[in-house]
Write a protein that holds these residues in place. Structure first.
Motif, PDB file in Angstrom:
ATOM      1  N   SER A 112       0.833  -1.213   0.000  1.00  0.00           N
ATOM      2  CA  SER A 112       0.000   0.000   0.000  1.00  0.00           C
ATOM      3  C   SER A 112       0.861   1.254   0.000  1.00  0.00           C
ATOM      4  O   SER A 112       0.507   2.265  -0.612  1.00  0.00           O
ATOM      5  N   LYS A 113       2.020   1.182   0.673  1.00  0.00           N
ATOM      6  CA  LYS A 113       2.914   2.339   0.695  1.00  0.00           C
ATOM      7  C   LYS A 113       3.456   2.633  -0.698  1.00  0.00           C
ATOM      8  O   LYS A 113       3.540   3.797  -1.113  1.00  0.00           O
ATOM      9  N   ALA A 116       0.818   4.223  -2.698  1.00  0.00           N
ATOM     10  CA  ALA A 116       0.655   5.625  -2.304  1.00  0.00           C
ATOM     11  C   ALA A 116       1.706   6.502  -2.959  1.00  0.00           C
ATOM     12  O   ALA A 116       1.425   7.630  -3.389  1.00  0.00           O
ATOM     13  N   SER A 120       0.969   9.475  -5.511  1.00  0.00           N
ATOM     14  CA  SER A 120       1.532  10.799  -5.262  1.00  0.00           C
ATOM     15  C   SER A 120       2.265  11.315  -6.501  1.00  0.00           C
ATOM     16  O   SER A 120       2.184  12.502  -6.841  1.00  0.00           O
ATOM     17  N   GLU A 266      -7.907   9.735  -2.658  1.00  0.00           N
ATOM     18  CA  GLU A 266      -7.210   8.497  -2.994  1.00  0.00           C
ATOM     19  C   GLU A 266      -6.027   8.268  -2.059  1.00  0.00           C
ATOM     20  O   GLU A 266      -5.786   7.138  -1.599  1.00  0.00           O
ATOM     21  N   GLN A 267      -5.288   9.341  -1.772  1.00  0.00           N
ATOM     22  CA  GLN A 267      -4.148   9.212  -0.861  1.00  0.00           C
ATOM     23  C   GLN A 267      -4.606   8.783   0.534  1.00  0.00           C
ATOM     24  O   GLN A 267      -3.960   7.954   1.187  1.00  0.00           O
ATOM     25  N   THR A 268      -5.711   9.327   0.999  1.00  0.00           N
ATOM     26  CA  THR A 268      -6.218   8.977   2.331  1.00  0.00           C
ATOM     27  C   THR A 268      -6.668   7.524   2.376  1.00  0.00           C
ATOM     28  O   THR A 268      -6.460   6.826   3.380  1.00  0.00           O
ATOM     29  N   LEU A 270      -5.439   5.075   0.564  1.00  0.00           N
ATOM     30  CA  LEU A 270      -4.233   4.249   0.579  1.00  0.00           C
ATOM     31  C   LEU A 270      -3.562   4.280   1.946  1.00  0.00           C
ATOM     32  O   LEU A 270      -3.040   3.260   2.413  1.00  0.00           O
ATOM     33  N   THR A 271      -3.586   5.435   2.588  1.00  0.00           N
ATOM     34  CA  THR A 271      -3.024   5.534   3.937  1.00  0.00           C
ATOM     35  C   THR A 271      -3.795   4.656   4.913  1.00  0.00           C
ATOM     36  O   THR A 271      -3.210   4.011   5.797  1.00  0.00           O
ATOM     37  N   GLN A 274      -2.750   1.068   4.329  1.00  0.00           N
ATOM     38  CA  GLN A 274      -1.413   0.838   4.868  1.00  0.00           C
ATOM     39  C   GLN A 274      -1.448   0.751   6.393  1.00  0.00           C
ATOM     40  O   GLN A 274      -0.787  -0.103   6.997  1.00  0.00           O
TER      41      GLN A 274
END
Length: 437
Positions: A112-113, A116, A120, A266-268, A270-271, A274
């Motif tokens: 997941s990282k 991300a 990004s 989307e970033q949230t 994936l966070t 993770q």
């Protein structure tokens, strides 16, 4: 006869050379600046573009080098020790050893990282594109605003010539006793005011030009003037773009504000994935070590030994406190879920906001086009009225006050036309910037 022809040809060449040199000097005294050159210069020199490019390169580097998360930590060393008794030095021993070790800790949240980091990077590319588009929008808008100020200078020059002509004609009539002293004084005041107005508009244009050149990073040579190539009539070519209002929902996806919220959403997500993986799933640890050489010497017995060895280990670990209700890890996941819900609401609201804004801009463009046609008719009418009034003033059938009123109406109509052209241009540029074209 041949001598005369030769002299004539020589004179022609000399005159041609002087004329060419004069043209070169004129070209060197002025810089021709069009809107595309200004945009290109701004894209190459503006700080926001340069910093955006650096940030994009950093994001690309982080993503492309994300594989280094799978590299083990490797260390190598050489150790020497001396052991001795304080009472009996002869019982001392010396040891020298070399070792190499490697360790690797893996968590299932690593995938997941990496995702991300990729998201990004993709978001960074879009942000950089938005930066370029925003810079181009601002430069084009500033260029047409500069053309508008330049048109005010041209209008002031025309007014000055008109007031000068009126003053000279009124002065001549006064000498023949055809007009009163007050008319002569009035025409003189208008003439002097027109001079001041021209100086003020020229100063405003000069200041606006300096700011524009600084904005675009263009630096003329010392003593070189700048000549703008363009016209407010460019609105006709700007109107030539495809826009299907029925596809407005898909067009919204290209809007920078909408896309920024989507990227953050989307970033949230994936966070969150993770965090869940690293919190509730075990971590894998691998380690290995090699001691290829170890030498031990005992001074008391005068004997030595050497050896080599290796070690390896594999382990799984799981933080049990994260499984407890109300743990900090659990609260962090809940916070991320709340952020996702909030961003989804913001996304829907932003889409509706941008959609409404686009529809309003389309209406404003239609209204501006209709108003522009009306302004053109007003200018045509005011111009003909002024021309007829000028003839009547020369013939003595219209007084100075009436002529000045007619001229003011003509000047106002011209300014309204140019202002409406600028308004239409700004509306078109704003719409294109909003829909990401």
């Amino acid at each position: 006869m041949k001598f005369r022809i030769s002299i004539f040809i020589l004179i022609i060449f000399m005159v041609s050379g002087l004329y060419a040199q004069e043209n070169i000097e004129i070209e060197q005294e002025s810089m021709l600046l069009d809107i595309e050159t200004a945009v290109q210069s701004a894209l190459e020199t503006q700080l926001s573009v340069k910093t955006g490019q650096i940030e994009l390169e950093q994001s690309e580097r982080n993503y492309k080098h994300s594989w280094n998360q799978l590299l083990p930590s490797i260390t190598a060393g050489v150790t020497g020790t001396q052991n001795s008794s304080l009472k009996d030095i002869s019982s001392s021993t010396s040891t020298v050893s070399a070792n190499i070790s490697a360790s690797l800790n893996l968590n299932l949240g690593l995938a997941s990282k990496i995702k991300a980091l990729k998201a990004s990077y993709e978001s960074g590319k879009q942000d950089y594109t938005d930066t370029l588009r925003q810079v181009e929008y601002e430069v084009r808008k500033a260029f047409y605003s500069l053309l508008y100020v330049q048109s005010q200078v041209e209008s002031s020059k025309e007014n000055l010539e008109s007031y000068k002509t009126q003053y000279e004609q009124t002065k001549a009539k006064k000498e023949r006793g055809l007009v009163p002293e007050i008319d002569l004084l009035s025409s003189q005041v208008n003439y002097e005011n027109a001079k001041i107005d021209l100086k003020n508009t020229e100063k405003s244009f000069s200041n606006a030009l300096i700011e524009f050149l600084d904005q675009t990073g263009i630096k003329p040579s010392n003593g070189q003037s700048v000549v703008l190539q363009g016209s407010l009539d460019d609105y006709e070519s700007l109107l030539d773009f495809d826009f299907d209002a029925s596809q407005i929902d898909s067009i919204l996806e290209n809007n920078s504000s909408v896309r920024a919220i989507k990227d953050s959403l989307e970033q949230t997500k994936l966070t969150k994935r993770q965090t869940i993986s690293s919190t509730y799933l075990p971590s894998l640890s691998l380690s290995a070590g090699v001691n290829p050489y170890s030498y031990n010497y005992a001074w008391s017995t005068n004997t030595s030994t050497s050896s080599n060895s290796w070690t390896a280990s594999l382990g799984l670990s799981l933080s049990l406190d994260n499984l407890l209700p109300g743990s900090s890890a659990s609260d962090s996941i809940k916070t991320l879920e709340d952020s996702i819900t909030t961003l989804e609401l913001q996304l829907q609201d932003k889409k509706q906001e941008v959609k409404t804004s686009i529809l309003e801009m389309l209406n404003e463009i239609d209204i501006a086009k209709e108003s522009l046609e009306n302004c053109k008719l007003n200018v045509e009418l005011a111009k003909k009225t002024y021309e007829l009034g000028l003839v009547a003033f020369k013939n003595g059938t219209k007084d100075l006050s009436a002529l000045q009123t007619i001229q003011n109406s003509y000047t106002t109509a011209l300014l309204q036309l140019r202002n409406q052209q600028l308004t239409l241009i700004n509306n078109i540029l704003e719409l294109k910037n909003t829909i990401g074209e």
